[in-house]
Design a protein around this motif. Structure first.
Motif, mmCIF file in Angstrom:
data_model
loop_
_atom_site.group_PDB
_atom_site.id
_atom_site.type_symbol
_atom_site.label_atom_id
_atom_site.label_comp_id
_atom_site.label_asym_id
_atom_site.label_seq_id
_atom_site.Cartn_x
_atom_site.Cartn_y
_atom_site.Cartn_z
ATOM 1 N N ASN A 92 0.820 -1.214 0.000
ATOM 2 C CA ASN A 92 0.000 0.000 0.000
ATOM 3 C C ASN A 92 0.857 1.269 0.000
ATOM 4 O O ASN A 92 0.391 2.340 0.336
ATOM 5 C CB ASN A 92 -0.973 0.002 1.178
ATOM 6 C CG ASN A 92 -0.251 -0.007 2.504
ATOM 7 O OD1 ASN A 92 0.955 -0.173 2.565
ATOM 8 N ND2 ASN A 92 -0.991 0.169 3.576
ATOM 9 N N CYS A 93 2.137 1.103 -0.375
ATOM 10 C CA CYS A 93 3.065 2.239 -0.466
ATOM 11 C C CYS A 93 3.706 2.262 -1.845
ATOM 12 O O CYS A 93 3.595 1.328 -2.607
ATOM 13 C CB CYS A 93 4.171 2.127 0.581
ATOM 14 S SG CYS A 93 3.557 2.258 2.273
ATOM 15 N N CYS A 94 4.395 3.365 -2.125
ATOM 16 C CA CYS A 94 5.176 3.489 -3.348
ATOM 17 C C CYS A 94 6.592 3.891 -2.975
ATOM 18 O O CYS A 94 6.799 4.721 -2.084
ATOM 19 C CB CYS A 94 4.594 4.564 -4.262
ATOM 20 S SG CYS A 94 3.057 4.070 -5.035
ATOM 21 N N LEU A 95 7.562 3.306 -3.669
ATOM 22 C CA LEU A 95 8.957 3.692 -3.516
ATOM 23 C C LEU A 95 9.279 4.638 -4.662
ATOM 24 O O LEU A 95 9.080 4.302 -5.821
ATOM 25 C CB LEU A 95 9.867 2.476 -3.582
ATOM 26 C CG LEU A 95 9.584 1.366 -2.564
ATOM 27 C CD1 LEU A 95 10.441 0.147 -2.866
ATOM 28 C CD2 LEU A 95 9.826 1.871 -1.166
ATOM 29 N N VAL A 96 9.771 5.810 -4.333
ATOM 30 C CA VAL A 96 10.070 6.822 -5.338
ATOM 31 C C VAL A 96 11.538 7.186 -5.229
ATOM 32 O O VAL A 96 12.027 7.523 -4.155
ATOM 33 C CB VAL A 96 9.216 8.096 -5.131
ATOM 34 C CG1 VAL A 96 9.514 9.129 -6.205
ATOM 35 C CG2 VAL A 96 7.735 7.755 -5.095
ATOM 36 N N THR A 97 12.254 7.089 -6.353
ATOM 37 C CA THR A 97 13.665 7.486 -6.397
ATOM 38 C C THR A 97 13.780 8.654 -7.363
ATOM 39 O O THR A 97 13.198 8.641 -8.440
ATOM 40 C CB THR A 97 14.540 6.318 -6.890
ATOM 41 O OG1 THR A 97 14.363 5.215 -6.009
ATOM 42 C CG2 THR A 97 16.005 6.702 -6.920
ATOM 43 N N TRP A 98 14.530 9.666 -6.954
ATOM 44 C CA TRP A 98 14.719 10.839 -7.792
ATOM 45 C C TRP A 98 16.077 11.444 -7.538
ATOM 46 O O TRP A 98 16.770 11.078 -6.597
ATOM 47 C CB TRP A 98 13.615 11.856 -7.570
ATOM 48 C CG TRP A 98 13.747 12.695 -6.327
ATOM 49 C CD1 TRP A 98 14.313 13.929 -6.220
ATOM 50 C CD2 TRP A 98 13.313 12.355 -5.011
ATOM 51 N NE1 TRP A 98 14.243 14.374 -4.939
ATOM 52 C CE2 TRP A 98 13.640 13.426 -4.172
ATOM 53 C CE3 TRP A 98 12.688 11.250 -4.466
ATOM 54 C CZ2 TRP A 98 13.347 13.413 -2.815
ATOM 55 C CZ3 TRP A 98 12.405 11.242 -3.120
ATOM 56 C CH2 TRP A 98 12.727 12.308 -2.306
ATOM 57 N N PHE A 99 16.449 12.383 -8.411
ATOM 58 C CA PHE A 99 17.692 13.096 -8.186
ATOM 59 C C PHE A 99 17.465 14.584 -8.405
ATOM 60 O O PHE A 99 16.522 14.993 -9.077
ATOM 61 C CB PHE A 99 18.830 12.593 -9.082
ATOM 62 C CG PHE A 99 18.692 12.919 -10.540
ATOM 63 C CD1 PHE A 99 19.186 14.096 -11.061
ATOM 64 C CD2 PHE A 99 18.058 12.028 -11.399
ATOM 65 C CE1 PHE A 99 19.059 14.388 -12.410
ATOM 66 C CE2 PHE A 99 17.924 12.306 -12.750
ATOM 67 C CZ PHE A 99 18.427 13.492 -13.247
ATOM 68 N N SER A 100 18.336 15.358 -7.809
ATOM 69 C CA SER A 100 18.335 16.802 -8.013
ATOM 70 C C SER A 100 19.778 17.242 -8.226
ATOM 71 O O SER A 100 20.704 16.610 -7.742
ATOM 72 C CB SER A 100 17.722 17.529 -6.813
ATOM 73 O OG SER A 100 18.423 17.223 -5.633
ATOM 74 N N VAL A 101 19.948 18.303 -8.986
ATOM 75 C CA VAL A 101 21.272 18.838 -9.262
ATOM 76 C C VAL A 101 21.517 19.999 -8.326
ATOM 77 O O VAL A 101 20.666 20.855 -8.146
ATOM 78 C CB VAL A 101 21.362 19.302 -10.728
ATOM 79 C CG1 VAL A 101 22.723 19.901 -11.017
ATOM 80 C CG2 VAL A 101 21.055 18.139 -11.666
ATOM 81 N N GLY A 102 22.681 19.994 -7.705
ATOM 82 C CA GLY A 102 23.007 21.130 -6.856
ATOM 83 C C GLY A 102 23.306 20.834 -5.461
ATOM 84 O O GLY A 102 23.205 19.983 -4.773
#
Length: 45
Positions: free
Chosen positions: A35-45
């Motif tokens: 009942n969850c979601c795994l979210v992977t992301w990146f940001s620059v800086g």
């Protein structure tokens, strides 16, 4: 570049994706885990 992963309830996924986008992040992976979601992301800086 900073990589991050978070686990959020399915009901909060849309809000989390919007928050990441507003912060200038790019989502690279999102998958459901029960009942969850795994979210992977990146940001620059």
């Amino acid at each position: 570049m900073t990589w991050q992963t978070v686990t959020v309830p399915v009901s909060a996924l849309v809000a989390e994706l919007a928050r990441i986008r507003r912060a200038g992040g790019t989502v690279t992976h999102c998958c459901r885990a029960g009942n969850c979601c795994l979210v992977t992301w990146f940001s620059v800086g």
